[in-house]
Design a protein around this motif. Structure first.
Motif, PDB file in Angstrom:
ATOM      1  N   PRO A  40       0.801  -1.226   0.000  1.00 10.77           N
ATOM      2  CA  PRO A  40       0.000   0.000   0.000  1.00 10.77           C
ATOM      3  C   PRO A  40       0.833   1.275   0.000  1.00 10.77           C
ATOM      4  O   PRO A  40       0.406   2.286  -0.581  1.00 10.77           O
ATOM      5  N   ALA A  41       2.007   1.244   0.609  1.00 13.39           N
ATOM      6  CA  ALA A  41       2.838   2.448   0.692  1.00 13.39           C
ATOM      7  C   ALA A  41       3.273   2.957  -0.670  1.00 13.39           C
ATOM      8  O   ALA A  41       3.648   4.131  -0.790  1.00 13.39           O
ATOM      9  N   ASN A  42       3.264   2.102  -1.704  1.00 12.98           N
ATOM     10  CA  ASN A  42       3.673   2.618  -3.008  1.00 12.98           C
ATOM     11  C   ASN A  42       2.530   2.670  -4.031  1.00 12.98           C
ATOM     12  O   ASN A  42       2.769   2.884  -5.214  1.00 12.98           O
ATOM     13  N   PHE A  43       1.295   2.524  -3.578  1.00 13.30           N
ATOM     14  CA  PHE A  43       0.164   2.637  -4.500  1.00 13.30           C
ATOM     15  C   PHE A  43       0.145   4.001  -5.188  1.00 13.30           C
ATOM     16  O   PHE A  43      -0.032   4.086  -6.410  1.00 13.30           O
ATOM     17  N   ASP A  44       0.289   5.068  -4.413  1.00  8.80           N
ATOM     18  CA  ASP A  44       0.230   6.402  -5.009  1.00  8.80           C
ATOM     19  C   ASP A  44       1.405   6.649  -5.942  1.00  8.80           C
ATOM     20  O   ASP A  44       1.259   7.311  -6.978  1.00  8.80           O
ATOM     21  N   GLY A  60      -1.356  -3.995  -5.929  1.00  9.92           N
ATOM     22  CA  GLY A  60      -1.410  -5.260  -5.222  1.00  9.92           C
ATOM     23  C   GLY A  60      -0.375  -5.322  -4.125  1.00  9.92           C
ATOM     24  O   GLY A  60       0.431  -4.395  -3.954  1.00  9.92           O
ATOM     25  N   ILE A  61      -0.376  -6.424  -3.394  1.00 13.52           N
ATOM     26  CA  ILE A  61       0.545  -6.630  -2.271  1.00 13.52           C
ATOM     27  C   ILE A  61       1.369  -7.878  -2.563  1.00 13.52           C
ATOM     28  O   ILE A  61       0.844  -8.995  -2.633  1.00 13.52           O
ATOM     29  N   LEU A  74      -5.364  -5.091   3.141  1.00 17.97           N
ATOM     30  CA  LEU A  74      -6.327  -5.535   2.137  1.00 17.97           C
ATOM     31  C   LEU A  74      -7.475  -4.538   1.990  1.00 17.97           C
ATOM     32  O   LEU A  74      -7.986  -4.327   0.878  1.00 17.97           O
ATOM     33  N   ASP A  75      -7.853  -3.909   3.095  1.00 20.83           N
ATOM     34  CA  ASP A  75      -8.875  -2.863   3.014  1.00 20.83           C
ATOM     35  C   ASP A  75      -8.353  -1.673   2.213  1.00 20.83           C
ATOM     36  O   ASP A  75      -9.101  -1.065   1.428  1.00 20.83           O
ATOM     37  N   GLN A  76      -7.071  -1.342   2.407  1.00 22.24           N
ATOM     38  CA  GLN A  76      -6.476  -0.249   1.622  1.00 22.24           C
ATOM     39  C   GLN A  76      -6.473  -0.585   0.136  1.00 22.24           C
ATOM     40  O   GLN A  76      -6.739   0.273  -0.712  1.00 22.24           O
ATOM     41  N   LEU A  77      -6.152  -1.830  -0.183  1.00 19.66           N
ATOM     42  CA  LEU A  77      -6.165  -2.236  -1.592  1.00 19.66           C
ATOM     43  C   LEU A  77      -7.578  -2.149  -2.157  1.00 19.66           C
ATOM     44  O   LEU A  77      -7.785  -1.624  -3.261  1.00 19.66           O
ATOM     45  N   VAL A  93      -4.543  -6.241 -11.009  1.00 22.78           N
ATOM     46  CA  VAL A  93      -4.208  -6.367  -9.593  1.00 22.78           C
ATOM     47  C   VAL A  93      -2.871  -7.100  -9.536  1.00 22.78           C
ATOM     48  O   VAL A  93      -2.729  -8.205 -10.067  1.00 22.78           O
ATOM     49  N   GLY A  94      -1.887  -6.458  -8.908  1.00 24.55           N
ATOM     50  CA  GLY A  94      -0.569  -7.088  -8.882  1.00 24.55           C
ATOM     51  C   GLY A  94       0.489  -6.153  -8.334  1.00 24.55           C
ATOM     52  O   GLY A  94       0.262  -4.938  -8.247  1.00 24.55           O
TER      53      GLY A  94
END
Length: 272
Positions: A40-44, A60-61, A74-77, A93-94
């Motif tokens: 999640p830390a690198n989604f943005d 994805g994670i 998972l909630d953040q995703l 998703v990945g």
């Protein structure tokens, strides 16, 4: 023109010259790059880079990150997929999957994250980009368990022909990159040469998995930081190895693997 279906452009190794890396890729004929997230830390970051450079991304994670994932990862995703479901640059998703090579990873936690992320991909009707390391059979079992119906890419595939065909039968393409360029990679070369042409996509996994001509020992990389770093501009030369194995021209290799990438990740077709 070429499509790099897997490049971690947000990695720290590119912090000093990221714009130049993209420019070199463009100059080499790499028209599209898919940037998968790992936590999640690198989604943005991956979303911003894709928008800035006209590229694609996945959220994805990664299995190597699940042990340090926050309780609400998972909630953040799910929230990110919901928030950006209309973004044409969000193509999958990945990177998700299972890794039974690296020691110290909890198999049960990995499985929970994997299945949950497959279910999210199913919910948002997105393909997946799978991390496959000593885990092909269990990944396939997860796909069957979820009834996953949107395909995707088995990244850096290094399994058996039987496993490869099982992924293909479930609508997946198989990613081939730098490992293909080593003469000792006999099994990978056999797969690349013998699988149906509709099964093959190209990737770099940059900055990792350097091709043979960039490979350095760990000691050499420590002595000369930056040496041996892989980047998407290497894709056409990697592709030439595939062309040689298949008896194809470069143009044929580009056309086939590009069409396969768009089939695996349909939203790529709408991107310039």
């Amino acid at each position: 023109m070429w499509t790099d279906t897997h490049c971690h452009l947000d990695a720290a190794e590119f912090d000093a010259d990221r714009d130049a890396v993209v420019a070199r890729a463009r100059a080499a004929g790499v028209a599209q790059i898919v940037i998968p997230a790992v936590e999640p830390a690198n989604f943005d970051a991956v979303r911003r880079l894709a928008a800035e450079h006209g590229l694609a991304y996945a959220l994805g994670i990664h299995p190597l990150y699940v042990m340090r994932a926050p309780a609400d990862a998972l909630d953040q995703l799910a929230a990110a997929l919901h928030a950006h479901q209309g973004d044409p640059r969000l193509v999958a998703v990945g990177e998700i999957g299972l890794d039974f090579f690296v020691p110290g990873l909890d198999a049960e936690v990995q499985q929970r994250f994997y299945v949950s992320q497959l279910q999210l991909a199913q919910r948002f009707a997105l393909p997946v980009i799978l991390h496959v390391r000593r885990s092909a059979d269990l990944l396939l079992a997860g796909l069957r368990r979820v009834g996953f119906a949107h395909g995707g890419i088995a990244h850096a595939f290094n399994g058996s022909e039987q496993q490869a065909l099982a992924f293909v039968d479930r609508g997946f393409k198989l990613g081939f990159g730098g490992t293909l360029t080593f003469e000792r990679s006999l099994q990978i070369r056999r797969l690349a040469a013998g699988l149906p042409e509709t099964a093959l996509v190209l990737e770099t996994d940059a900055p990792d998995i350097p091709p043979q001509w960039l490979y350095k020992t760990a000691e050499a990389r420590q002595a000369a930081p930056g040496q041996g770093r892989n980047e998407p501009a290497e894709l056409p030369r990697i592709a030439q190895t595939l062309a040689d194995l298949r008896g194809w021209t470069a143009a044929q290799t580009s056309a086939v693997t590009g069409a396969n990438a768009r089939a695996a990740l349909p939203r790529l077709s709408g991107l310039s």
